[in-house]
Design an enzyme around this catalytic site. Structure first.
Site, short mmCIF file in Angstrom:
data_model
loop_
_atom_site.label_atom_id
_atom_site.label_comp_id
_atom_site.label_asym_id
_atom_site.label_seq_id
_atom_site.Cartn_x
_atom_site.Cartn_y
_atom_site.Cartn_z
CB SER A 18 18.73 7.59 40.56
OG SER A 18 18.31 7.35 41.89
CE LYS A 67 16.94 0.91 49.03
NZ LYS A 67 16.65 2.14 49.79
CG ASN A 88 21.87 2.95 49.68
OD1 ASN A 88 22.82 2.71 50.43
ND2 ASN A 88 21.55 4.18 49.31
CG ASP A 103 18.86 4.38 51.55
OD1 ASP A 103 18.88 5.30 50.70
OD2 ASP A 103 18.48 3.22 51.27
N GLY A 131 14.09 -2.60 53.38
CA GLY A 131 15.44 -2.07 53.44
C GLY A 131 15.50 -0.60 53.78
CB ALA A 132 13.61 2.37 52.60
NE ARG A 153 0.81 -6.14 52.79
CZ ARG A 153 1.16 -7.40 52.54
NH1 ARG A 153 0.38 -8.41 52.91
NH2 ARG A 153 2.28 -7.67 51.91
CB VAL A 155 2.18 -7.88 62.73
CG1 VAL A 155 2.67 -7.46 64.11
CG2 VAL A 155 0.92 -7.10 62.38
#
Length: 282
Positions: A18, A67, A88, A103, A131-132, A153, A155
């Site tokens: 960034s 986030k 974000n 995003d 968050g992404a 990972r 669930v």
């Protein structure tokens, strides 16, 4: 205390590009400011966000793992941040902090304009549930995907994210990262998107990939939101499979361009920002 009025928070932050393109944009407009990276441990997050209310402070980009954690610490959420459930960018307006999510539109623009892939009517598999992932799930649903699965990972987190975005128009499925659950789904997917930290330099699993080449269709398009290293283990597997790969810095830069405009009220010089990244990663 912050040492400039413009920057990015996350933990860890050794990988961030960034500052490279944001400082190029500041230089383009002759703005006497410096965009800095502020590694911020979760224990220090509240104090860091509070410092953003200072006179003259512009904005902070927010990346993993903050986030969602920043939401209770700010005053207002823009509409897209509400829809995504993640922030974000934090913009300061005379001590009033507003959370934005760039995003989602940044990812969709990278996918459609740079990747020449239209998600409408396609099947998508998203790895990760942070968050992404929320931003990307929102973007893909908005774009009209026909089906979507979230693999994580843990669930339960994938199930929670799927439930948040499922409705009468789209029922989102979820599964774990075990190969028995994943490989058939992956092979049948038109679009694969990694939003987890697997493969990230400095992350907990820098050599990991959510799937290997034998579980990737050569007709698929794959996007890795991880952008350091430029060729992640996941993207290496994508290329072995003969599928099309898209690098994560495109979403990073395009979401950052929107954030720059929110922070400075100046148009982002996108071409110069891309050139700065190319020079830094060549």
């Amino acid at each position: 205390m912050t040492t400039s009025n413009f920057g990015i928070i996350g933990y860890p932050l050794g990988h961030t590009l960034s500052p490279v393109f944001q400082n190029a944009a500041l230089k383009h407009h002759g703005i006497d400011e410096l965009f800095e990276a502020w590694p911020t441990h979760p224990d220090d997050l509240a104090a860091k966000v509070e410092s953003f209310r200072a006179d003259g402070f512009l904005a902070s980009c927010v990346t993993l793992p903050h986030k969602q954690a920043v939401i209770p610490m700010i005053d207002e959420l823009a509409d897209t941040a509400v829809a995504v459930g993640a922030v974000n960018w934090i913009i300061n307006n005379n001590g009033h902090l507003t959370g934005h999510n760039t995003d989602s539109p940044g990812f969709l623009r990278a996918l459609t304009e740079l990747g020449e892939f239209d998600p409408a009517g396609k099947s998508a598999l998203v790895f990760g549930a942070g968050g992404a992932a929320r931003a990307i799930v929102h973007a893909l649903k908005t774009a009209g995907v026909a089906s979507m699965t979230i693999a994580n990972r843990t669930v339960a987190r994938a199930e929670e994210l799927a439930a948040d975005f499922s409705d009468d128009t789209l029922n989102i499925n979820s599964c774990g990262l075990d190969a028995d659950d994943l490989n058939d789904i992956s092979l049948a997917s038109d679009l694969l998107v990694n939003t987890s930290s697997m493969g990230m330099d400095g992350g907990p699993a820098p050599d990991a990939t959510p799937v290997t080449a034998d579980a990737i269709s050569p007709d698929a398009v794959a996007y890795d939101a991880v952008y350091a290293p430029p060729m992640t283990p996941f993207l290496n597997e994508v290329e072995k499979a003969g599928a099309k790969s898209l690098r994560g810095f495109t979403m990073l830069l395009l979401q950052g361009a929107v954030g720059f405009e929110l922070a400075t009220s100046k148009p982002a010089p996108v071409d110069e920002m891309f050139e700065a990244v190319r020079r830094a990663t060549s």
